[in-house]
Design an enzyme around this catalytic site. Structure first.
Site, short mmCIF file in Angstrom:
data_model
loop_
_atom_site.label_atom_id
_atom_site.label_comp_id
_atom_site.label_asym_id
_atom_site.label_seq_id
_atom_site.Cartn_x
_atom_site.Cartn_y
_atom_site.Cartn_z
N SER A 65 39.21 43.53 37.22
CA SER A 65 39.46 44.80 36.54
C SER A 65 38.43 45.00 35.43
O SER A 65 37.87 44.04 34.91
CB SER A 65 40.84 44.80 35.90
N1 SAH Z 1 43.42 39.33 37.47
C1 SAH Z 1 42.32 39.45 38.41
C2 SAH Z 1 42.38 40.77 39.13
C3 SAH Z 1 42.04 40.62 40.57
S1 SAH Z 1 42.43 41.98 41.61
C4 SAH Z 1 40.99 39.20 37.74
O1 SAH Z 1 40.92 39.19 36.51
O2 SAH Z 1 39.99 39.00 38.44
C5 SAH Z 1 44.09 41.63 42.10
C6 SAH Z 1 44.33 40.32 42.79
O3 SAH Z 1 45.68 40.33 43.24
C7 SAH Z 1 43.48 40.05 44.03
O4 SAH Z 1 42.86 38.82 43.88
C8 SAH Z 1 44.49 40.01 45.18
O5 SAH Z 1 44.15 39.10 46.20
C9 SAH Z 1 45.75 39.59 44.44
N2 SAH Z 1 46.99 39.93 45.14
C10 SAH Z 1 47.24 41.02 45.90
N3 SAH Z 1 48.51 41.00 46.38
C11 SAH Z 1 49.07 39.86 45.91
C12 SAH Z 1 50.36 39.26 46.07
N4 SAH Z 1 51.31 39.82 46.82
N5 SAH Z 1 50.59 38.10 45.43
C13 SAH Z 1 49.64 37.50 44.66
N6 SAH Z 1 48.40 38.02 44.49
C14 SAH Z 1 48.12 39.18 45.10
#
Ligand code: SAH
Length: 214
Positions: A65
């Site tokens: 993000s």
């Molecule tokens: N906090 C992260 C944001 C990554 S984007 C950062 O700072 O980089 C959101 C993330 O959520 C992705 O890596 C995706 O694979 C994960 N995600 C999506 N659905 C999910 C679920 N049901 N359970 C756990 N993680 C999930």
């Protein structure tokens, strides 16, 4: 700690000033952003843009993000020292590291194995020790509940009841809810059966996945 150039340190200071101008007022959050080397969480070739206020692509078509969103969600969460925090969506691990600066009792869940594996390597490199899980964020971590705070970093189609159940009374969850774009909600658990919901504008997140990923 890792070695880093004065250039990187300077870029990060500028990012912090940028976030201040964009309305982030919590000094602890700004300090945490200033302490975490965001460039380590992405491809080496992206170092020069790592401290711009923009989302950046990582593995599995996911994104870190943009820093103002990370700072905004973290500020809403209002983490206190030693609180137990659950993050859904480890992704690159950047948000995890920011949370870890505020309280070292961080639990984080990632649905996609390549991202989970890569984040663990980065945490080792910068010597931080969040509790990492490869699993389904919809289910949370009942074995470690209750949590003081829960942060969801992917766009949830609805508020998962399992996560509400895993919040302490008085606990807070910050979660972007919606399909194509999301509204940011701060949900406070008032009692076993009641919550208070406040909304904080529209955002765009990658979706919270329902199907099992490899
Ligand atoms: N906090 C992260 C944001 C990554 S984007 C950062 O700072 O980089 C959101 C993330 O959520 C992705 O890596 C995706 O694979 C994960 N995600 C999506 N659905 C999910 C679920 N049901 N359970 C756990 N993680 C999930």
């Amino acid at each position: 700690m890792i070695k880093e150039s004065l250039l990187v340190q300077g870029m990060r200071k500028k990012l912090v000033e940028n976030l201040r101008q964009k309305g982030i007022t919590d000094e602890k959050v700004l300090e945490a952003i200033n302490a975490v080397p965001r460039h380590i969480f992405m491809d080496l070739s992206l170092e020069r843009v790592a401290y711009e206020d923009r989302a950046i692509g990582i593995l599995c078509e996911q994104t870190i993000s943009q820093p103002s969103t990370v700072a905004f969600q973290t500020q809403l969460l209002n983490v206190k020292h030693r609180e137990k925090i659950l993050e859904i969506g480890t992704g690159s691990g950047y948000q995890t590291a920011v949370l870890y600066k505020l309280s070292s009792r961080v639990y984080t869940i990632e649905r996609q194995k390549p991202l989970y594996d890569a984040a663990i390597k980065v945490f080792e490199k910068i010597n931080i020790h969040p509790n990492c899980f490869f699993g389904d964020g919809y289910k949370g971590l009942p074995q470690f509940a209750p949590f003081d705070k829960i942060l969801v970093t992917c766009g949830a189609p609805f508020v998962p009841q399992d996560l509400i159940n895993q919040l302490k009374i008085g606990g807070v969850m910050v979660i972007p809810v919606g399909d194509n774009s999301q509204t940011m909600y701060k949900i406070t658990k008032i009692s076993e059966t009641e919550t208070k919901e406040e909304s904080f504008g529209d955002f765009k997140f990658v979706p919270m996945l329902k199907d099992k990923q490899k």
